[in-house]
Design a protein around this motif. Structure first.
Motif, PDB file in Angstrom:
ATOM      1  N   GLY A   1      -3.632   7.656  -2.986  1.00 47.57           N
ATOM      2  CA  GLY A   1      -3.166   6.964  -4.183  1.00 47.57           C
ATOM      3  C   GLY A   1      -1.661   6.773  -4.255  1.00 47.57           C
ATOM      4  O   GLY A   1      -1.164   5.995  -5.073  1.00 47.57           O
ATOM      5  N   ASP A   2      -0.900   7.467  -3.377  1.00 42.55           N
ATOM      6  CA  ASP A   2       0.561   7.334  -3.391  1.00 42.55           C
ATOM      7  C   ASP A   2       1.001   6.226  -2.426  1.00 42.55           C
ATOM      8  O   ASP A   2       0.448   6.092  -1.334  1.00 42.55           O
ATOM      9  N   VAL A   3       2.026   5.495  -2.833  1.00 43.11           N
ATOM     10  CA  VAL A   3       2.538   4.421  -1.974  1.00 43.11           C
ATOM     11  C   VAL A   3       3.416   5.026  -0.881  1.00 43.11           C
ATOM     12  O   VAL A   3       4.413   5.692  -1.157  1.00 43.11           O
ATOM     13  N   LEU A   4       3.025   4.780   0.405  1.00 38.67           N
ATOM     14  CA  LEU A   4       3.822   5.263   1.538  1.00 38.67           C
ATOM     15  C   LEU A   4       4.891   4.243   1.935  1.00 38.67           C
ATOM     16  O   LEU A   4       6.041   4.584   2.174  1.00 38.67           O
ATOM     17  N   TYR A   5       4.466   2.989   2.084  1.00 36.20           N
ATOM     18  CA  TYR A   5       5.388   1.903   2.459  1.00 36.20           C
ATOM     19  C   TYR A   5       5.035   0.661   1.662  1.00 36.20           C
ATOM     20  O   TYR A   5       3.888   0.467   1.288  1.00 36.20           O
ATOM     21  N   ARG A   6       6.067  -0.183   1.495  1.00 33.25           N
ATOM     22  CA  ARG A   6       5.830  -1.538   0.963  1.00 33.25           C
ATOM     23  C   ARG A   6       6.250  -2.503   2.060  1.00 33.25           C
ATOM     24  O   ARG A   6       7.233  -2.261   2.760  1.00 33.25           O
TER      25      ARG A   6
ATOM     26  N   GLU B   1      -4.813   3.616   3.173  1.00 33.45           N
ATOM     27  CA  GLU B   1      -5.382   2.360   2.661  1.00 33.45           C
ATOM     28  C   GLU B   1      -4.287   1.312   2.554  1.00 33.45           C
ATOM     29  O   GLU B   1      -3.097   1.628   2.533  1.00 33.45           O
ATOM     30  N   LEU B   2      -4.731   0.065   2.492  1.00 30.40           N
ATOM     31  CA  LEU B   2      -3.789  -1.043   2.338  1.00 30.40           C
ATOM     32  C   LEU B   2      -4.138  -1.796   1.056  1.00 30.40           C
ATOM     33  O   LEU B   2      -5.300  -2.180   0.864  1.00 30.40           O
ATOM     34  N   ARG B   3      -3.146  -1.958   0.186  1.00 28.84           N
ATOM     35  CA  ARG B   3      -3.401  -2.714  -1.045  1.00 28.84           C
ATOM     36  C   ARG B   3      -2.660  -4.049  -0.980  1.00 28.84           C
ATOM     37  O   ARG B   3      -1.463  -4.082  -0.669  1.00 28.84           O
TER      38      ARG B   3
END
Lengths: 242, 236
Positions: free
Chosen positions: A172-177, A143-145
């Motif tokens: 729910g975990d952030v993979l990349y910013r 997903e993209l937030r």
């Protein structure tokens, strides 16, 4: 045997190239008048060419079908002429002068390949988003937030700059910013995510464009080869004339 | 605008006094730089600025190509008329003075536009050489027209490649199906045909001259016709 020889002669002929380019031009001219008059072509922005073309009436697409056929023959003609040129002139002293047109041809073939790949597998989606929006990216759980949207305006009210920070999530975990800016898309996991439009009121919102362009890398390689070939050819011609 | 009016007058009087062509060019370059300084960006948006850049590019290329000709008066007179017409149209076109949207603030865009208009100017020079060849049948005119097309084709191809890179960065795709892209392909295929045709002896001379003239007509439609008449990513 005779027919094979005739086919080979046809594919090795410069006259064939000129005819094929001429026919391509006529087809493109026809398309240039058919395309603006037909709303159906708007769908081409968001649908791969080969998917779109199969679902449209032939009176709209005949020129595109014909063009694809002509370009296929032109690609074979280009390949045959380049190989023949290298074999027959391999003992010339100015090998750079021999090879540079062939580099141009290879660049052209890569660009055709790029369009073929994009025509089969490109995709484009658009979605509106505000800060905190979460967008499903693909069939898995990625997903993209949209984390933050910033817009800067000058004293006259013109938009001067903007940026959008995003996060790629999996379970729910952030993979990349990442940060999307003008001419700086977020390119992760095969996606090209950019901002098509921005709206400051009533809340800051963006229209995100999510693309997959499988031909992009090939087009770039083709473009580089074409550039190298043509610049070399011109420089050599100038040097030889001096 | 005074500088531009002076440059237009210089071009008009250059038909009688040749050095005024170069004065007109210098004045136009000064105008382009002053517009750039005033706007704080490359002044190449909208018909006003692009027509001036096209006129100045044609005058500059004509000055360079003119040195290769023994009798250059017919060639330079024809270029002077074309350049004066472009300048006159530019003076009547509305200036685009607002700041550029952020997506246009990139050197990919600047390279794309500068190279495109330089190539258009070279295609214009080739058309003038074609016209001169049809009048006086000097092989040097036809040969110089070919060289102008070859360099113009190189710059045009580079412009398309840079445009593709920019479009990919800005909109996520290197190709958009709009009339401008289609006409750009027509122009590119046309000059590909021109360059391949010249390799065959039958096309040398008059057919090449005619192709050169027709090519500039397609160039002008691709530039002005499509941008003004059709809805596209490049509309003015």
């Amino acid at each position: 045997m005779n027919i094979l020889k005739q086919i080979l002669n046809f594919l090795l002929s410069l006259r064939t190239t000129i005819w094929l380019l001429g026919i391509s031009l006529v087809l493109l001219f026809a398309g240039a008048f058919i395309m603006p008059a037909s709303e159906e072509f708007q769908l081409l922005h968001s649908t791969p060419l080969f998917e779109w073309i199969q679902n449209q009436p032939l009176q709209l697409t005949w020129w595109l079908w014909s063009l694809i056929g002509i370009l296929a023959v032109l690609a074979v003609n280009t390949l045959f002429c380049s190989i023949e040129s290298i074999i027959s002139k391999r003992k010339v002293t100015h090998w750079l002068l021999l090879i540079s047109p062939q580099i141009i041809h290879v660049g052209f073939l890569f660009i055709l390949l790029a369009h073929l790949l994009s025509g089969i597998g490109a995709s484009q989606g658009m979605t509106g988003a505000v800060e905190g929006s979460v967008i499903m990216l693909s069939g898995d759980d990625t997903e993209l937030r949209v984390k933050e949207i910033n817009m800067n305006y000058d004293s006259y009210g013109y938009l001067t700059d903007w940026d959008v920070s995003v996060e790629y999530l999996s379970a729910g975990d952030v993979l990349y910013r990442d940060m999307i800016k003008p001419n700086q898309p977020s390119t992760r996991m095969g996606f090209n995510i950019n901002v098509k439009d921005l709206r400051p009121f009533p809340v800051e919102a963006v229209l995100l464009q999510i693309n997959r362009e499988p031909g992009a890398l090939w087009a770039l390689i083709g473009g580089i080869l074409f550039t190298v070939g043509i610049v070399t050819l011109i420089l050599l011609k100038i040097r030889m004339e001096r | 605008m005074t500088i531009l009016a002076l440059s237009f007058a210089s071009y008009l009087f250059a038909l009688w006094k040749r050095p005024l062509l170069y004065l007109g060019l210098v004045l136009q370059v000064v105008y382009i730089f002053s517009r750039g300084a005033e706007l704080g960006r490359l002044p190449l948006v909208g018909p006003h600025d692009t027509l001036i850049f096209l006129a100045a590019s044609m005058a500059a290329f004509a000055a360079a190509f003119g040195f290769a000709l023994k009798d250059r008066s017919r060639f330079l007179n024809a270029v002077t008329i074309v350049v004066a017409v472009f300048t006159a149209f530019a003076m009547t076109a509305k200036q685009h003075n607002s700041p550029l949207p952020p997506v246009l603030k990139t050197f990919w865009f600047e390279l794309h536009v500068v190279l495109a208009f330089m190539s258009y100017a070279l295609f214009g020079i080739a058309a003038v050489f074609g016209g001169v060849y049809l009048k006086d049948r000097q092989n040097s005119s036809e040969g110089l027209g070919y060289r102008a097309v070859l360099i113009g084709y190189c710059l045009f191809t580079l412009s398309m490649i840079f445009g593709g890179i920019w479009a990919y960065l800005a909109w996520g795709t290197y190709w958009i199906w709009t009339p401008k892209e289609l006409w750009t392909s027509i122009l590119w295929a046309y000059y590909s045909l021109y360059l391949h045709a010249r390799l065959r002896p039958w096309w040398m001379g008059r057919p090449m001259a005619v192709l050169g003239i027709a090519g500039f007509a397609i160039t002008m439609f691709t530039y002005l016709g499509v941008s003004l008449l059709m809805k596209s990513s490049h509309s003015f």
